[in-house]
Design an enzyme around this catalytic site. Structure first.
Site, mmCIF file in Angstrom:
data_model
loop_
_atom_site.group_PDB
_atom_site.id
_atom_site.type_symbol
_atom_site.label_atom_id
_atom_site.label_comp_id
_atom_site.label_asym_id
_atom_site.label_seq_id
_atom_site.Cartn_x
_atom_site.Cartn_y
_atom_site.Cartn_z
ATOM 1 N N SER A 81 1.237 -1.829 -0.176
ATOM 2 C CA SER A 81 -0.223 0.104 0.103
ATOM 3 C C SER A 81 1.315 0.907 -0.268
ATOM 4 O O SER A 81 2.031 1.622 0.614
ATOM 5 C CB SER A 81 -1.272 -0.308 1.196
ATOM 6 O OG SER A 81 -1.235 0.890 1.655
ATOM 7 N N TYR A 84 -2.097 -1.607 10.216
ATOM 8 C CA TYR A 84 -1.985 -1.120 8.702
ATOM 9 C C TYR A 84 -0.879 -1.325 7.973
ATOM 10 O O TYR A 84 -0.203 -2.152 7.360
ATOM 11 C CB TYR A 84 -2.800 -0.687 8.484
ATOM 12 C CG TYR A 84 -3.432 -1.112 6.943
ATOM 13 C CD1 TYR A 84 -3.586 -2.423 6.310
ATOM 14 C CD2 TYR A 84 -3.115 -0.410 6.430
ATOM 15 C CE1 TYR A 84 -3.495 -2.672 4.614
ATOM 16 C CE2 TYR A 84 -2.948 -0.295 3.822
ATOM 17 C CZ TYR A 84 -3.389 -1.259 3.778
ATOM 18 O OH TYR A 84 -3.841 -1.776 2.896
HETATM 19 P P1 NAP Z 1 -11.488 -5.795 0.761
HETATM 20 O O1 NAP Z 1 -12.544 -5.600 -0.362
HETATM 21 O O2 NAP Z 1 -11.357 -6.360 1.857
HETATM 22 O O3 NAP Z 1 -10.927 -7.587 -0.012
HETATM 23 C C1 NAP Z 1 -10.258 -8.438 1.350
HETATM 24 C C2 NAP Z 1 -9.928 -9.741 0.667
HETATM 25 O O4 NAP Z 1 -9.466 -10.448 2.024
HETATM 26 C C3 NAP Z 1 -11.536 -10.481 1.387
HETATM 27 O O5 NAP Z 1 -12.236 -11.107 0.279
HETATM 28 C C4 NAP Z 1 -11.476 -10.836 2.912
HETATM 29 O O6 NAP Z 1 -12.745 -11.791 2.671
HETATM 30 C C5 NAP Z 1 -10.162 -11.424 2.352
HETATM 31 N N1 NAP Z 1 -9.751 -11.731 4.076
HETATM 32 C C6 NAP Z 1 -9.651 -10.606 4.980
HETATM 33 N N2 NAP Z 1 -9.686 -11.557 5.903
HETATM 34 C C7 NAP Z 1 -9.194 -12.499 6.238
HETATM 35 C C8 NAP Z 1 -8.874 -13.927 6.707
HETATM 36 N N3 NAP Z 1 -8.308 -13.872 7.962
HETATM 37 N N4 NAP Z 1 -8.707 -14.839 5.756
HETATM 38 C C9 NAP Z 1 -9.161 -15.367 4.852
HETATM 39 N N5 NAP Z 1 -9.918 -13.794 3.960
HETATM 40 C C10 NAP Z 1 -9.700 -12.495 4.480
HETATM 41 O O7 NAP Z 1 -9.761 -5.623 0.103
HETATM 42 P P2 NAP Z 1 -9.046 -5.064 -0.913
HETATM 43 O O8 NAP Z 1 -8.991 -3.551 -0.757
HETATM 44 O O9 NAP Z 1 -9.290 -5.999 -2.103
HETATM 45 O O10 NAP Z 1 -7.365 -4.828 -0.916
HETATM 46 C C11 NAP Z 1 -7.349 -6.151 -1.009
HETATM 47 C C12 NAP Z 1 -5.295 -6.062 -0.719
HETATM 48 O O11 NAP Z 1 -5.198 -4.478 -1.850
HETATM 49 C C13 NAP Z 1 -5.577 -5.856 0.734
HETATM 50 O O12 NAP Z 1 -3.924 -6.465 0.916
HETATM 51 C C14 NAP Z 1 -5.209 -4.107 0.545
HETATM 52 O O13 NAP Z 1 -3.963 -4.500 1.819
HETATM 53 C C15 NAP Z 1 -4.361 -3.798 -0.688
HETATM 54 N N6 NAP Z 1 -4.786 -2.398 -1.257
HETATM 55 C C16 NAP Z 1 -6.388 -2.482 -1.653
HETATM 56 C C17 NAP Z 1 -5.952 -0.919 -1.255
HETATM 57 C C18 NAP Z 1 -7.537 -0.567 -2.091
HETATM 58 O O14 NAP Z 1 -7.583 1.147 -2.025
HETATM 59 N N7 NAP Z 1 -8.573 -1.115 -1.971
HETATM 60 C C19 NAP Z 1 -5.031 -0.018 -1.390
HETATM 61 C C20 NAP Z 1 -3.558 -0.770 -0.978
HETATM 62 C C21 NAP Z 1 -3.713 -1.997 -0.715
HETATM 63 P P3 NAP Z 1 -14.136 -10.735 3.082
HETATM 64 O O15 NAP Z 1 -14.425 -10.259 2.586
HETATM 65 O O16 NAP Z 1 -14.448 -12.975 3.856
HETATM 66 O O17 NAP Z 1 -13.707 -10.920 4.366
#
Ligand code: NAP
Length: 268
Positions: free
Chosen positions: A153, A166
């Protein structure tokens, strides 16, 4: 500005495991990898979400995925060894491992940060990725060019107030990727890289910025070219690098007939 257009069957015959495949960026990556010919292992904690992604992939007529429910909060070394054994039995190797699942934890000053939440965030975001990678290394080694991707991130390179565990977990994941990239560079055909998705329209983004108009951010689908490039054979030999997915972002097309393979770096 970087540009990458994936050939139609870029990921044909590749076995790719994606963590957090039930929602957000992981969901988009799972569907996209299947579209490009991969057999995808959908790993996550909410079975209904994984099943919904499975259905989308099946309805689209892409290769049949596999579902592997696992909660990274509680999974033990034995669980990861079992995962490796199941994959070994089913597929015999692993060509791609996308560490995508993460949790946000609290947005609060360190002085008020709950130690319990801190431990949980560090465990899910860092330790679980370490444990899984360790268990899957023999399977990755069996592939002729395996790709491991860790997800960071903006706050994993520059600390920011109130982002707490985080932010620190993302610094750690970048460090882990760098260590692993050096360790594998001359000893195996595994490549290890880091993706920063940038602001992307998902639940996590909405949780971090509740007042923000989600429409201002790119969709998960539009940041897929970086994932395609790193998971496919065109990135062979590229290791230890950090990619900003927004630099290669483009709106997805339904199907591409192109056999183009035009990864180019040019100045903008
Ligand atoms: P998200 O929509 O919250 O999705 C996260 C996923 O991880 C969900 O499928 C969730 O499952 C799963 N997860 C969470 N806890 C878990 C656990 N204990 N065991 C197994 N699975 C688990 O997040 P996202 O935005 O797509 O983020 C994906 C990645 O990109 C992350 O590493 C995040 O830090 C990074 N990122 C995102 C952004 C952004 O703007 N979105 C920016 C920078 C970095 P459930 O849905 O079942 O909880």
């Amino acid at each position: 500005m970087l540009d990458y257009t994936a050939p139609e069957k870029l990921l044909k015959n590749r076995i790719i495991l994606i963590t957090g495949a039930g929602d957000g960026i992981g969901r988009a990556a799972a569907i996209d990898c299947s579209r490009l010919g991969a057999t995808v292992i959908l790993l996550g904690r909410t079975l209904e979400k994984l099943e919904a992604v499975y259905d989308v992939i099946e309805r689209a007529g892409h290769g049949q995925p596999a579902i592997y429910p696992l909660d990274l909060r509680t999974a033990t070394d034995e669980d990861y060894i079992e995962l490796a054994e199941v994959l070994e039995g089913e597929f015999g190797r692993l060509d791609g491992l996308l560490h995508n699942a993460s949790i946000l934890g609290e947005c609060t000053p360190l002085s008020q940060y709950e130690s319990r939440t801190w431990r949980l965030v560090m465990h899910v975001n860092v330790t679980a990725a370490f444990m899984m990678t360790k268990a899957l290394m023999p399977l990755l080694d069996t592939s002729k060019d395996a790709s491991v991707i860790f997800t960071t991130s903006g706050v994993g390179a520059q600390g920011k107030a109130y982002w707490g565990a985080y932010s620190v977990s993302k610094f750690a994941i970048e460090g882990m990727a760098q260590v692993l990239a050096e360790e594998t560079e001359n000893t195996s055909s595994i490549r290890v890289n880091i993706i920063n998705p940038g602001a992307t329209r998902t639940n996590m983004r909405a949780q971090a910025y509740p007042g923000e108009d989600p429409g201002l951010n790119l969709t998960p689908e539009s940041i897929m070219p970086t994932y395609q490039y790193l998971l496919g054979p065109d990135s062979k030999g590229i290791t230890g690098k950090r990619f900003n997915a927004q630099e290669m972002a483009k709106e997805p097309k339904e199907e591409t007939n192109s056999s183009d393979n035009d990864f180019q770096a040019s100045e903008e």
